[in-house]
Write an enzyme that holds these catalytic residues in place. Structure first.
Site, PDB file in Angstrom:
ATOM      1  N   HIS A  54      80.001  34.798  27.992  1.00 45.79           N
ATOM      2  CA  HIS A  54      80.140  34.593  29.425  1.00 45.79           C
ATOM      3  C   HIS A  54      80.826  34.105  30.382  1.00 45.79           C
ATOM      4  CE1 HIS A  54      76.096  34.918  27.381  1.00 45.79           C
ATOM      5  NE2 HIS A  54      75.381  36.120  28.178  1.00 45.79           N
ATOM      6  N   ASP A  57      79.795  30.849  31.141  1.00 43.44           N
ATOM      7  CA  ASP A  57      80.293  30.021  30.081  1.00 43.44           C
ATOM      8  C   ASP A  57      81.232  29.427  30.195  1.00 43.44           C
ATOM      9  OD1 ASP A  57      76.971  31.011  28.853  1.00 43.44           O
ATOM     10  OD2 ASP A  57      78.541  32.393  27.710  1.00 43.44           O
ATOM     11  N   MET A  88      85.034  39.817  21.988  1.00 39.14           N
ATOM     12  CA  MET A  88      84.417  40.932  23.108  1.00 39.14           C
ATOM     13  C   MET A  88      83.947  39.584  24.084  1.00 39.14           C
ATOM     14  SD  MET A  88      80.427  39.961  23.706  1.00 39.14           S
ATOM     15  CE  MET A  88      79.366  39.162  22.736  1.00 39.14           C
ATOM     16  N   GLU A 181      72.900  45.814  25.377  1.00 37.25           N
ATOM     17  CA  GLU A 181      71.986  45.215  24.382  1.00 37.25           C
ATOM     18  C   GLU A 181      70.649  44.883  24.691  1.00 37.25           C
ATOM     19  OE1 GLU A 181      71.807  40.621  22.838  1.00 37.25           O
ATOM     20  OE2 GLU A 181      73.623  41.128  23.749  1.00 37.25           O
ATOM     21  N   LYS A 183      66.377  44.783  24.650  1.00 29.79           N
ATOM     22  CA  LYS A 183      65.703  43.694  24.463  1.00 29.79           C
ATOM     23  C   LYS A 183      64.574  43.891  25.270  1.00 29.79           C
ATOM     24  CE  LYS A 183      64.613  39.179  24.654  1.00 29.79           C
ATOM     25  NZ  LYS A 183      65.269  37.605  24.872  1.00 29.79           N
ATOM     26  N   GLU A 217      70.373  43.223  18.777  1.00 35.40           N
ATOM     27  CA  GLU A 217      70.728  42.021  18.587  1.00 35.40           C
ATOM     28  C   GLU A 217      69.101  41.719  17.196  1.00 35.40           C
ATOM     29  OE1 GLU A 217      69.059  37.652  19.676  1.00 35.40           O
ATOM     30  OE2 GLU A 217      70.759  38.645  20.801  1.00 35.40           O
ATOM     31  N   HIS A 220      65.843  40.673  18.887  1.00 33.73           N
ATOM     32  CA  HIS A 220      65.362  41.363  19.567  1.00 33.73           C
ATOM     33  C   HIS A 220      64.245  42.524  19.843  1.00 33.73           C
ATOM     34  CE1 HIS A 220      67.995  40.443  23.260  1.00 33.73           C
ATOM     35  NE2 HIS A 220      68.299  39.119  22.906  1.00 33.73           N
ATOM     36  N   ASP A 245      75.341  41.547  17.289  1.00 35.03           N
ATOM     37  CA  ASP A 245      74.041  40.185  17.618  1.00 35.03           C
ATOM     38  C   ASP A 245      73.584  40.035  16.251  1.00 35.03           C
ATOM     39  OD1 ASP A 245      75.913  39.625  19.600  1.00 35.03           O
ATOM     40  OD2 ASP A 245      74.225  39.178  20.963  1.00 35.03           O
ATOM     41  N   ASP A 255      62.096  34.437  21.976  1.00 32.35           N
ATOM     42  CA  ASP A 255      63.527  34.262  21.164  1.00 32.35           C
ATOM     43  C   ASP A 255      63.652  33.863  20.735  1.00 32.35           C
ATOM     44  OD1 ASP A 255      65.497  35.900  20.795  1.00 32.35           O
ATOM     45  OD2 ASP A 255      66.416  35.922  22.695  1.00 32.35           O
ATOM     46  N   ASP A 257      65.678  33.356  17.496  1.00 32.17           N
ATOM     47  CA  ASP A 257      67.446  33.178  17.843  1.00 32.17           C
ATOM     48  C   ASP A 257      67.881  32.137  16.757  1.00 32.17           C
ATOM     49  OD1 ASP A 257      68.369  34.319  19.877  1.00 32.17           O
ATOM     50  OD2 ASP A 257      68.583  33.025  21.242  1.00 32.17           O
ATOM     51  N   ASP A 287      74.197  35.237  17.482  1.00 32.41           N
ATOM     52  CA  ASP A 287      73.939  35.235  18.833  1.00 32.41           C
ATOM     53  C   ASP A 287      72.727  34.471  18.291  1.00 32.41           C
ATOM     54  OD1 ASP A 287      72.899  35.088  21.258  1.00 32.41           O
ATOM     55  OD2 ASP A 287      72.854  36.619  21.885  1.00 32.41           O
TER      56      ASP A 287
END
Length: 387
Positions: A54, A57, A88, A181, A183, A217, A220, A245, A255, A257, A287
């Site tokens: 991002h 980030d 990406m 994406e 969710k 993802e 999600h 993802d 979520d 992950d 992810d």
């Protein structure tokens, strides 16, 4: 761990994944923060193909010009020494308080315009490091109650924003493919475009639908109790699987992950199989984040484990496709009258007439054996390493 992943799979990690500090809604961080350069060193040592980020980030939102230059210099050096790509990039439109009620779907046109502008700048940053895929996740694009926001109007506002991003992409000549994406919820009570199928339909309404695809993802779709493999099949069929993802998730939970393959191994096997069978060639992005109890050394196992599990399952998929007993069952299950199959592939008047006038014995058709228990058991035995 001396094993190195096969570069053909293009395994990537977001800076936010390995860099997760173990914070959750009920607890403070359990690991020290890593700089983008340190994250590159860790995943580079593990043998990854690249890293994703991002905008914030990599560059803190309030960074000075001097700080930005230093961060970019250190990050570029880390990419070079670890031979990492940046396939990406994406934008953070969910952390800052200004996006408390959405970014592209905010009631306030100034917030919507700021969100578009912030995305322009994130596109600039990603392009600077060679990214060609730009993911858009609308983490705040939703509502807790439909009294708060008109969902029809939210769709219109989302379309306006995506069309502007496409126009900027063309103007700058970046050549981005946008991957949307989905969710269903969290952090909002309800998020618009909740599942991959929603975006596959929405894309066709945009000014430049060729520029847009999806970034499904695992977690999600599992949160909504859906079969992720079926969503991937739909995206592949539409030729819209621009990015993916990978992680893992218990069905119906928040979520989580989890590390890829750590919760639903059979499901992950079928996911890997469909990607490999259909020659998916874009990056395979992880992810996810390590367990909150993990320390720095355990992070290395986390990074390697994601990639190793994928490769093990890819090998299992090859074995499944060549296992004589399994393939004999598949052949018998899928066998049928080739003349009828040919008719079904055509929409000619002759085909329509032939099907309309054909005689079928439903009782005889119902007698065909479908030994699915046997096929599933052989699949499980292959996964458990006894075939």
């Amino acid at each position: 761990m001396t094993w190195k992943p096969n570069p053909k799979y293009k395994f990537t990690f977001g800076l936010w994944t390995v860099g997760n500090v173990g914070r959750d809604p009920f607890g403070l961080p359990t690991r020290p923060e890593l700089s983008p350069a340190q994250i590159c060193d860790l995943v580079g040592e593990a043998g990854a193909y690249g890293v994703n980020f991002h905008d914030n980030d990599l560059i803190p939102i309030d960074a000075t010009a001097g700080e930005v230059a230093e961060i970019k210099r250190d990050f570029s050096a880390a990419l070079k020494r670890n031979k990492l790509k940046v396939p990406m990039a994406t934008v953070n439109l969910f952390t800052e308080a200004v996006f408390k009620d959405g970014a592209f779907t905010s009631h306030d046109p100034a917030v919507r315009a700021y969100a578009v502008q912030k995305t322009f700048r994130a596109m600039d940053l990603g392009a600077e490091f060679g990214a060609k895929i730009f993911v858009l996740w609308g983490g705040r694009e939703g509502a807790e109650s439909d009294a708060h926001k008109d969902p029809y109007q939210a769709i219109l506002h989302t379309r306006q924003a995506f069309n502007l991003l496409a126009a900027y992409n063309i103007e700058k000549g970046y050549g981005y493919k946008f991957a949307l994406e989905a969710k269903p919820n969290e952090p909002r009570g309800h998020i618009y475009n909740a599942v991959t199928g929603s975006y596959l339909a929405f894309i066709q309404t945009l000014d430049h639908p060729d520029m847009f695809g999806v970034n499904p993802e695992v977690a999600h779709e599992h949160m909504a109790g859906l079969n992720f493999v079926h969503q991937i099949a739909a995206a592949l069929d539409a030729k819209k699987l621009f990015h993916i993802d990978l992680n893992d998730q218990e069905f119906g939970r928040y979520d989580q992950d989890f590390r890829f393959g750590s919760a639903n191994l059979k499901h992950c096997f079928h996911l890997v199989k469909i990607l490999e069978d259909h020659n998916y060639s874009a990056p395979r992005s992880f992810d996810c984040h390590a367990y909150r109890a993990s320390d720095f050394e355990d992070l290395k196992w986390f990074a390697s484990g994601n990639m190793r599990t994928y490769e093990i399952l890819a090998d299992k998929a090859k074995r499944w496709n060549t296992d004589k007993d399994i393939q004999a069952l598949v052949k018998n299950i899928t066998a049928g009258d080739e003349k009828i199959a040919k008719l079904l592939k055509s929409t000619s008047k002759a085909s329509v007439k032939s099907i309309s006038e054909a005689s079928f014995d439903r009782h005889e058709l119902a007698t065909k054996r479908l030994p699915y228990e046997q096929l599933d058991q052989l699949t499980m035995e292959l996964l458990m390493g006894v075939r």
